[in-house]
Scaffold this motif. Structure first.
Motif, short mmCIF file in Angstrom:
data_model
loop_
_atom_site.label_atom_id
_atom_site.label_comp_id
_atom_site.label_asym_id
_atom_site.label_seq_id
_atom_site.Cartn_x
_atom_site.Cartn_y
_atom_site.Cartn_z
N SER A 350 81.10 63.41 -21.85
CA SER A 350 81.28 64.67 -21.13
C SER A 350 82.72 64.78 -20.65
O SER A 350 83.49 63.82 -20.71
CB SER A 350 80.32 64.74 -19.94
OG SER A 350 80.54 63.67 -19.04
N SER A 351 83.06 65.95 -20.15
CA SER A 351 84.40 66.26 -19.63
C SER A 351 85.48 66.06 -20.69
O SER A 351 86.24 65.09 -20.66
CB SER A 351 84.72 65.42 -18.39
OG SER A 351 83.82 65.70 -17.35
N GLY A 408 75.39 75.72 -25.68
CA GLY A 408 75.65 74.64 -24.73
C GLY A 408 77.13 74.47 -24.44
O GLY A 408 78.00 75.19 -24.97
N THR A 409 77.45 73.48 -23.61
CA THR A 409 78.83 73.28 -23.17
C THR A 409 79.71 72.66 -24.24
O THR A 409 80.92 72.85 -24.25
CB THR A 409 78.87 72.40 -21.91
OG1 THR A 409 78.19 71.16 -22.20
CG2 THR A 409 78.16 73.08 -20.74
#
Length: 533
Positions: A350-351, A408-409
């Motif tokens: 993530s990130s 989604g992200t």
């Protein structure tokens, strides 16, 4: 009097501008350009050809892509686990000049496979998953208008190779294939002799985080092989490990912990080189399935052949997992793509790290990293970055899902971008040399001329050659940069001409096609493709 002085004042202004702008690094440099919003496939593997096209590959068992095979052609693969009849392409030829995409046909699964260009420019691509595990595929590259495509050979690998690494050998007509899941061994393609099999490599036994090992050909002809946190020097002639190197401090660095590695440029007298290994997942992240664990800031640098070889450690300005490291024509290394948390796998990170970082190995410790301008596209698992001959970096891929997912992200990423480092700034156009004459082929230790034009002749001149690697999973297989010895240029027939000496041996520069850049005061020309050896 004023008219006579004006041209000199203008030239002086350009010289000062070149000297100032090309010698000062500023945080947040570089520019981004969107080349294609839908390349059809997500580029898990990318290699740039000598025709300035890019081969892109994904897995075959992923279901429909966003580009169909031409002429109503379909792949019929009874061993395929998802679509036994598949009319979609899973490889494309991409043209960075105009964003054009041409579908390619690949028969067996190339998921997490490996590859390398041979001396004749042919891509040899090996292994993969399931029915592709022992396969060898070739593609003889062509121009953007060509019709070249993948061919699956009758010859197969001795062992199944999934998550392996390839490297060309001196001579240019053979490559070593190292490691793979549950394969602590290496072999050669093609074989050195009839009946040759695989050779054990204890470094790859009994530990996690040892897939896609980092493999580099050293100037003495031996191989540096790095897996997890350990590394050795391997002599392939004898099959012996001739040196075991100290363990790198900190976290694991190979798949699925997802650090990256690159060789610093090989400089005259071309008898030693340093390896840089950066980033990766936090210690224990993949073993404990801790996708929220912070990634690593740390980089280690080592000269493997030094008598007292050891790791010199320093920190990047941004923690990074799954970064890609790209040799630039200036001698710097670009660190790009990746995430700040987690490790490699579907949905395990993530990130996204949106800002690239450059590393200048010639600068003093503490001043080697410079943060560059951010992209608007997050690229994590299964993303790639490759140098183009115009000096830009082709950035593609990213798919953290088992199948193509556009919500989604972190959706499946089909967009292709180019990052233009600061040396391509419009303000430096007057400094940028333009190559006018260079041989198409360069021999070892051969003296040859590089003729160039530049509106302002200022500062030092370099001639550097860079290979075209096969990039996948945060590692560019076969990547190397060589700084050639070049004289102070003089004027001839209206051009500036520098006398250059070719690399000393095939261990320094294996027989291959390279991008040859001429640099003036750190500003590179567009490269000419040359064949070395």
């Amino acid at each position: 009097m004023e008219k006579a002085l004006a041209p000199r004042l203008i030239v002086s202004f350009f010289i000062i501008q070149c000297l100032v702008l090309s010698s000062v690094l500023v945080e947040g440099q570089g520019t981004w350009q969107m080349l294609q919003r839908n390349a059809g496939v997500s580029a898990m593997h990318t290699a740039v050809t000598r025709f300035d096209t890019a081969i892109m590959l994904d897995r075959t068992n992923i279901g429909p892509s966003q580009i169909r095979l031409p002429g109503k052609r379909c792949r019929k693969q009874p061993l395929e686990r998802f679509s036994k009849i598949d009319c979609y392409a899973h490889s494309v030829m991409f043209n960075p000049a105009n964003g054009a995409v041409r579908p390619l046909y690949v028969q067996t699964d190339t998921w997490c496979s490996s590859g390398q260009f041979m001396s004749n420019g042919v891509m040899v691509q090996t292994g993969g998953d399931f029915e592709g595990n022992k396969k060898i595929r070739t593609l003889a590259p062509c121009s953007a208008r060509g019709t070249c495509d993948w061919v699956e050979t009758a010859q197969e690998l001795t062992r199944g190779r999934w998550y392996a690494s390839n490297h060309i050998l001196p001579g240019g007509n053979r490559q070593i294939v190292v490691g793979g899941r549950n394969e602590p061994s290496y072999e050669f393609v093609p074989k050195r002799r009839a009946g040759e099999g695989a050779f054990n490599l204890p470094l790859l036994r009994g530990s996690a985080d040892n897939l896609y090992p980092f493999v580099f050909l050293l100037p003495n002809g031996d191989f540096f092989v790095f897996a997890n946190r350990d590394s050795v020097i391997l002599n392939i002639g004898s099959g012996r490990v001739v040196k075991k190197l100290p363990r790198i401090p900190g976290n694991p660095r190979n798949y699925p912990s997802a650090g990256s590695a690159a060789m610093l440029p090989i400089k005259a007298p071309h008898n030693s080189v340093e390896i840089l290994v950066c980033g990766g997942a936090g210690y224990g992240a993949s073993r404990n399935a801790d996708k929220g664990k912070p990634g690593s800031f740390s980089c280690g640098r080592i000269n493997p052949t030094a008598a007292n070889a050891n790791w010199a450690m320093e920190n990047m300005p941004i923690r990074r997992v799954m970064g890609d490291m790209v040799n630039l024509p200036t001698g710097e290394i670009l660190i790009i793509n990746g995430a700040q948390y987690g490790y490699q796998g579907w949905g395990k990170a993530s990130s996204p790290v949106l800002q690239p970082v450059t590393y200048d190995g010639d600068a003093k410790a503490g001043k080697r990293f410079q943060t560059q301008r951010a992209s608007g596209v997050g690229r994590v698992y299964h993303s790639t970055a490759n140098l183009l001959s115009d000096g830009r970096v082709l950035v593609a891929g990213s798919n953290t899902h088992q199948f193509y997912t556009y919500r989604g992200t972190l959706p499946t990423e089909l967009r292709v971008e180019a990052f233009a480092p600061a040396y391509l700034s419009a303000n430096l156009n007057d400094c940028r040399p333009r190559i006018m004459e260079v041989p198409a082929a360069i021999g070892y230790r051969q003296k040859f001329n590089v003729a160039f034009l530049a509106r302002s002749r200022v500062g030092y001149v370099e001639v550097n050659i860079l290979s075209a690697p096969f990039t996948t999973h945060s590692y560019s297989q076969g990547q190397r940069a060589i700084k050639l010895a070049a004289t102070v240029p003089g004027k001839s027939r209206g051009f500036w001409v520098t006398r250059v000496t070719g690399p000393p041996s095939s261990s320094v520069a294996p027989q291959q096609y390279y991008m040859l850049f001429c640099l003036q005061n750190g500003v590179p020309s567009r490269a000419n493709w040359v064949r070395v050896g």
